[in-house]
Write a protein that holds these residues in place. Sequence first.
Motif, short mmCIF file in Angstrom:
data_model
loop_
_atom_site.label_atom_id
_atom_site.label_comp_id
_atom_site.label_asym_id
_atom_site.label_seq_id
_atom_site.Cartn_x
_atom_site.Cartn_y
_atom_site.Cartn_z
N TYR A 194 0.65 5.53 0.83
CA TYR A 194 -0.12 6.53 1.44
C TYR A 194 0.67 7.92 1.46
CZ TYR A 194 -2.82 3.04 4.35
OH TYR A 194 -3.71 1.91 4.74
N TYR A 230 -1.26 2.60 16.22
CA TYR A 230 0.17 2.83 15.99
C TYR A 230 0.65 4.15 16.74
CZ TYR A 230 -0.81 -0.22 11.71
OH TYR A 230 -1.22 -0.95 10.76
N GLN A 235 -6.36 0.00 5.44
CA GLN A 235 -6.32 0.52 6.56
C GLN A 235 -6.65 1.97 6.47
OE1 GLN A 235 -3.60 -0.61 9.66
NE2 GLN A 235 -3.77 -2.86 9.20
N GLY A 269 12.07 9.11 12.41
CA GLY A 269 13.13 7.85 11.84
C GLY A 269 12.60 6.55 12.12
N HIS A 270 11.45 6.33 12.50
CA HIS A 270 11.04 4.97 12.76
C HIS A 270 9.52 4.71 12.05
CE1 HIS A 270 13.35 3.77 15.94
NE2 HIS A 270 13.35 4.97 16.52
N GLY A 271 8.95 5.84 11.37
CA GLY A 271 7.58 5.46 10.71
C GLY A 271 6.62 5.19 11.56
N LEU A 272 5.67 4.46 10.94
CA LEU A 272 4.42 4.17 12.10
C LEU A 272 4.70 2.61 12.23
CD1 LEU A 272 1.92 5.51 9.50
CD2 LEU A 272 1.69 5.63 11.96
N ARG A 273 4.60 2.44 13.45
CA ARG A 273 4.96 1.03 14.18
C ARG A 273 3.50 0.66 14.90
NH1 ARG A 273 10.11 1.83 17.55
NH2 ARG A 273 9.07 3.86 18.05
N LEU A 274 3.24 -0.74 14.75
CA LEU A 274 2.15 -1.34 15.42
C LEU A 274 2.25 -1.40 16.66
CD1 LEU A 274 -1.09 -2.31 14.49
CD2 LEU A 274 0.32 -4.59 14.19
N PHE A 277 5.40 -0.59 8.08
CA PHE A 277 5.56 0.62 7.33
C PHE A 277 7.01 0.91 7.01
CE2 PHE A 277 1.69 2.96 6.57
CZ PHE A 277 0.82 2.26 7.33
N GLY A 278 7.51 1.57 5.94
CA GLY A 278 8.79 1.98 5.70
C GLY A 278 8.70 3.63 6.55
N THR A 279 9.93 4.10 6.59
CA THR A 279 10.03 5.26 7.05
C THR A 279 9.60 6.44 6.31
OG1 THR A 279 12.52 5.37 6.66
CG2 THR A 279 11.79 4.64 8.83
N LEU A 338 0.21 -4.39 8.79
CA LEU A 338 0.89 -3.58 7.87
C LEU A 338 2.21 -3.43 8.71
CD1 LEU A 338 -1.49 -0.73 6.87
CD2 LEU A 338 -0.87 -2.86 5.70
N LEU A 351 0.82 -1.21 -0.13
CA LEU A 351 0.07 -0.03 -0.10
C LEU A 351 0.77 1.26 -0.06
CD1 LEU A 351 -1.49 -2.26 2.09
CD2 LEU A 351 -3.13 -0.60 2.01
N TYR A 401 -6.69 -0.80 14.95
CA TYR A 401 -5.28 -1.03 15.07
C TYR A 401 -4.71 0.44 15.93
CZ TYR A 401 -5.63 -4.29 11.54
OH TYR A 401 -5.91 -5.21 10.58
N GLU A 410 4.19 -4.74 17.05
CA GLU A 410 5.82 -5.04 17.47
C GLU A 410 6.28 -4.16 18.57
OE1 GLU A 410 6.26 -2.39 13.33
OE2 GLU A 410 8.07 -2.77 14.30
N LEU A 414 4.24 7.22 2.11
CA LEU A 414 4.40 6.07 2.96
C LEU A 414 4.33 4.82 2.00
CD1 LEU A 414 2.87 7.33 6.31
CD2 LEU A 414 5.30 7.22 5.78
N GLU A 424 1.41 -5.47 3.38
CA GLU A 424 0.39 -6.21 4.42
C GLU A 424 0.68 -7.64 4.52
OE1 GLU A 424 -3.39 -6.40 2.71
OE2 GLU A 424 -4.32 -7.30 4.26
#
Lengths: 113, 112
Positions: free
Chosen positions: A36, B35, B101, B40-45, A103-105, A101, A34, B33, B59, A88, A92
């Motif tokens: 975003y 997050y 999502q 520097g880390h982005g989105l983390r679950l 994600f990359g940074t 999901l 995906l 969910y 995570e 982003l 998935e």
Amino acid sequence: EDKVVQSPLSLVVHEGDTVTLNCSYEVTNFRSLLWYKQEKKAPTFLFMLTSSGIEKKSGRLSSILDKKELFSILNITATQTGDSAVYLCAVEKSTGTASKLTFGTGTRLQVTL
Amino acid sequence: DAGITQSPRHKVTETGTPVTLRCHQTENHRYMYWYRQDPGHGLRLIHYSYGVKDTDKGEVSDGYSVSRSKTEDFLLTLESATSSQTSVYFCAINIRGTDTQYFGPGTRLTVL
């Protein structure tokens, strides 16, 4: 460990340029990829890709997935200042209970006049 | 906007205090969910839910707990907030049949 790597980290272009954003991934139980867009607020959905080689297009944005080489690109043609944002990429995966999901940074794109 | 709201939108608290963030949805989606997003880390679950009373860890779940006693609400609790939990927290839902999502507006939490 699942991994999503985006490049470049940031990019500055002039209005009217074409840009290509890259996303490579390593994930078990892949379901989809995906894209975003995030502008100082919540991420907004752009594309979901599940099949290799099939381009998805929305206006000046397009994206394609290569499941053999494990990467995707997001192209933006004729960029405008309103395209300035963080883009982003997320992959998935399916689990026993829900899809998740990773994600990359992100790639920060700045479009200047 | 997929009918998601988060509250509060901004909060400043002190180390050691409990904090609860609320995610509310109006469209009966099963999957929800939480997050966190940090530079520097982005989105983390953190945690996710696949139904009422059904939750699982993501995570970065250490220091967080969740509850879902009804379909529309998914609560994230920091039992004893630490400065490392200063972040922007996003709730997301998975629209049935699309596997995409969609995100709520976010909560900016600062722990002093």
